[in-house]
Each structure stands twice: as C-alpha cells, then as structure tokens.
Design an enzyme around this catalytic site. Structure first.
Site, short mmCIF file in Angstrom:
data_model
loop_
_atom_site.label_atom_id
_atom_site.label_comp_id
_atom_site.label_asym_id
_atom_site.label_seq_id
_atom_site.Cartn_x
_atom_site.Cartn_y
_atom_site.Cartn_z
CE LYS A 158 44.88 0.11 20.44
NZ LYS A 158 46.32 0.42 20.42
CE LYS A 173 42.57 9.51 25.90
NZ LYS A 173 43.74 9.84 25.07
CE LYS A 196 50.14 6.26 27.49
NZ LYS A 196 48.93 6.89 26.97
CB THR A 219 44.19 13.31 17.90
OG1 THR A 219 44.74 11.99 17.98
CG2 THR A 219 43.92 13.81 19.30
CG ASN A 221 49.24 15.29 14.44
OD1 ASN A 221 48.23 14.95 15.06
ND2 ASN A 221 49.49 14.83 13.23
CB SER A 245 44.11 2.69 17.92
OG SER A 245 45.34 3.35 17.82
N1 GLU Z 1 48.60 7.28 22.93
C1 GLU Z 1 47.26 7.54 22.49
C2 GLU Z 1 46.37 7.80 23.69
O1 GLU Z 1 46.86 8.03 24.77
C3 GLU Z 1 46.74 6.44 21.60
C4 GLU Z 1 46.67 5.12 22.24
C5 GLU Z 1 46.26 4.01 21.27
O2 GLU Z 1 45.97 4.31 20.12
O3 GLU Z 1 46.27 2.87 21.72
O4 GLU Z 1 45.17 7.85 23.59
#
Ligand code: GLU
Length: 421
Positions: free
Chosen positions: A66, A90, A102, A186, A217, A348
């Site tokens: 993810k 994370k 990613k 966020t 944002n 997400s």
């Molecule tokens: N790009 C965001 C992050 O780095 C969200 C990633 C996601 O929702 O999968 O945490």
C-alpha cells in the site's frame, strides 16, 4: 546523502535499537519487487512522449502492498524504493493490515494539459495492472496526484477487468466510492495526535497555544481542527508570510481568505509578518510544521519556543535540529511525521474496507474510527518511548526512534511467524 541512503540508515538504527538481528535489516533493505514501465502519451501538439514510471512493492508481511503514486520530474527509482520502505514502516506503525509500496512517474504535471494527464494516468494504471489489485497492491495519491487521477485509474483498471473494482485505488472522489473524510484526514489526524500528546504531557489540549507552519491542505485542516477542539491557534503561514494574533485567529476566515485570494497574508486582522517562517518562532505550546521538509534545522532550532512539535509535514525537523530541541529543558517531544501524519493512509484503509464490502459509513462515523486508530497509535508510541528512554540512559532516544522501533518490530514479528527469517 541520497534519500535512500538516509532511509537505510534510519532502518539500521531502528533494528539495532530494537535489539533485532542484522538479518532484519538485510531483508528490509531491499524491496520485494520493482516494476519499471513505459507510458507512451500522444501530446496535444502531436508529439509522442515516452514517460517512465515505476511501482515498487517493498514488503507484504502484514498485508497487501500500500502506498501512493508520485508525479515528479526528478523522481528516481532509488527515491521510489526509499519511499516504499517508508510506507512499510508507516503502515506497520499505523497498525493497519498493509505492507508498503510506492509508485512514481517521471513527469512534470504542471506543464501538462488535463487530456495529457488523463492519458498518462490511464496508461500508468494499464501498465501496472498486472501487479496490482485490492488483494495485492493498492495505490493512492501522493505528491502531485489527486482524487481525479484516482478516478481515471480506477476506471481504467475496472475496464480491463470487465467489472467495477473500487478497492484497487484509494482516496477516490466521494462520488466514486471515496470517503468525504479523506480530503481533511491528514490534518485532522495530526490534531488527534497533538491532542493526545497535550493530554499526556501538557495537562490538556483546550486553551493551549498552537502555531501552524504552512497553510496548504494539511495545515489548513490542522489549524481548523485544533481550533475546533478548543486550542488557540495564534499563527499560520504560507509563502506570502505569517499572520499572527496572540488572541487567536479566526481559522475559518483565514481559510476563506486563502482559498479566495491565494495568500493568507490578506487575512484582515492581527499582525502580518513577511517571513513565512515566523510561525516557527512565535510563543506557543504546540508547533505543527505542516508544509514541507527541512524547515527546523541546525540553523534555527534554538529559535523555536514550543514545548511540543507535532509533524504534519514529512521530514520538517532535521536530526541535528532534533538534538538541539531535546537538549532544551522545557522541550517535551517532536511527535514524528510517521506517526502524526498517518491519517491519510489510515483513512485509505477505512475507504478500502468500505469498498471491499460495498458498505459505506457516514462522515462522522468514519472520522471517529480514524480518530480512535490515531489515538491508539499515539499511546502505543508514547508508552514505548517512555520505556525505551528508561532502558537506554546511555544515549538520546527520541520519540521518532521509538516510533521506528515499533514499526520495525511489528514487521519483524510477522516475518518471523511466517518463517521468512
Ligand atoms: N501518499 C500518502 C502517504 O504517503 C497516502 C498513501 C495511501 O493512502 O496509500 O502516506
């Protein structure tokens, strides 16, 4: 030092601090799989441009890969690998059932028309389709990508499959199986972390003085929810400067001004300071750097007065700056980005759960679920940190160190149970 080298150093340090075997580092220092793709796009002027893209799947011990998709002219495969490793950690720390991945496309979206962007996004979704899916790898937006781009991608993937597959991308528009909380998740999550930290270490959040660096944002919603929860937001800033009012800003008015004029400095009340970084230095209990990386450095850390830093942005505090901050007697903690800005990916996860079941919670219910996950994560990290500090009096242990230790431990346990190590 490249970003990948830096991430590997962080990983090594966490493996050592957690007292885990070296093979954990060896295993996690390389991604499971890297896919490099080409995306041919017929541009508006008739040229055929071949774009290069990647999808990195770093580790799936805890669940499907993810992580977001970044559109950037300077992105490299190495950076993408580092970002995917960052997502493994994370997601592990967030306590959600995901591994890390990613994606990236080397392009400059600011110079592209909507039609070109759509072609590129559909082309990328087609190119990575063989290795993604709701049970395999679930991409989402990252830098320069957004819900519209997710809408094109989910449409393209669904067309390939011949049926709608909402759970393959997250952070989609609410009209297309997304969730209305995602847009502010966020910033909201950062405030949940700040509130939990203030309750643990400052005797409460209500009435505390808060300063927010940034007004994009994340920062806007961080300021909004901080004031909604009863804190006094005294400063916010963007590239036009800082607006400061020791009696508290009207955050909703500041948001309106920012969104109508593009500049927060047009806020009609309080003091206007031309330096955008002035928000870092004002008198405040809590500082939420929520714009960009490397803003609190060796050069200015001694000017920061806040006792608590809660990182809405990625990497706003450098390691050297952190040492200076922690040496201050009244400094409590820098709640690290990996913990404080995980609201996006946790949201997400909730959207994906909704999509898998075709069942949707309302906005408040989703927000409460997000808050409860963020609170639990904060508590776990705070407790681990307090214990680690007692165990390791021989060295400085930051809250960031503790967060990474927790993250590595969870992935390690899953890999060990599965017999990978
Ligand atoms: N790009 C965001 C992050 O780095 C969200 C990633 C996601 O929702 O999968 O945490």
């Amino acid at each position: 030092m490249s970003y990948l080298e830096w991430m590997l150093r962080v990983l090594k340090n966490s493996v050592e601090l957690a007292g885990l075997p070296q093979e954990v580092y060896d295993y996690l220092s390389k991604p499971d799989r890297v896919l490099m793709v080409k995306i041919p796009v017929r541009m508006d002027d008739g040229r055929l441009v071949i774009f290069e893209g990647y999808r990195v799947q770093h580790n799936n011990a805890l669940g499907p890969y993810k992580g977001g998709i970044r559109y950037h002219p300077e992105v490299t495969l190495d950076t993408d690998i580092a970002l995917a490793l960052g997502m493994t950690l994370k997601n592990s720390l967030a306590g959600i059932p995901y591994g890390g991945g990613k994606g990236a496309v080397k392009c400059d979206p600011k110079k592209m028309s909507m039609r070109e962007l759509e072609q590129l996004s559909r082309g990328y979704a087609r190119a990575i389709a063989p290795i993604i899916g709701p049970e395999i790898d679930i991409p989402a937006p990252d830098v320069n990508t957004n819900p519209q781009i997710m809408a094109w991608m989910v449409d393209e993937y669904s067309k390939l499959k011949g049926y709608n597959v909402p759970g393959v991308f997250t952070a989609k528009p609410p009209e297309l199986w997304g969730n209305p909380v995602r847009i502010y998740s966020t910033g909201f999550g950062t405030v949940v972390a700040a509130k939990a930290a203030a309750e643990r270490w400052l005797g409460g959040f209500e009435g505390k003085v808060v300063s927010v660096h940034g007004f994009g944002n994340v920062a806007q919603y961080a300021a909004y929810w901080a004031s909604k929860y009863g804190a006094k937001v005294v400063a916010v800033s963007d590239t036009s400067g800082t607006v400061y009012d020791p009696n508290g800003l009207d955050v909703e008015l500041a948001m309106k001004v920012k969104n109508e004029t593009g500049k927060v400095i047009n806020y009609p009340r309080g003091e206007k300071i031309s330096d955008p970084d002035a928000s870092l230095y004002v008198d405040a209990d809590i500082l939420m750097p929520s714009a960009i990386e490397n803003v609190i450095t060796e050069a200015n850390a001694n000017k920061v007065k806040a006792k608590l830093i809660v990182e809405g942005a990625n990497g706003p505090t450098t390691p050297e700056a952190e040492k200076i901050l922690y040496s201050r007697k009244d400094f409590i903690a820098a709640v690290p980005d990996i913990l404080a800005n995980a609201g996006g990916v946790i949201m997400s996860y909730l959207e994906w759960v909704e999509n898998l079941q075709w069942y949707f919670w309302d906005e408040e219910e989703t927000r409460n679920r997000l808050a409860s996950i963020m609170e639990k994560n904060f508590m776990r990290a705070a407790e681990r940190w307090e214990r680690l500090r007692d165990e390791r009096k021989d060295r400085l242990v930051t809250m960031r160190d503790a967060a990474f230790v927790l993250a590595v431990e969870r992935v390690y346990k899953a890999m060990k149970l599965r017999g990978w190590l």
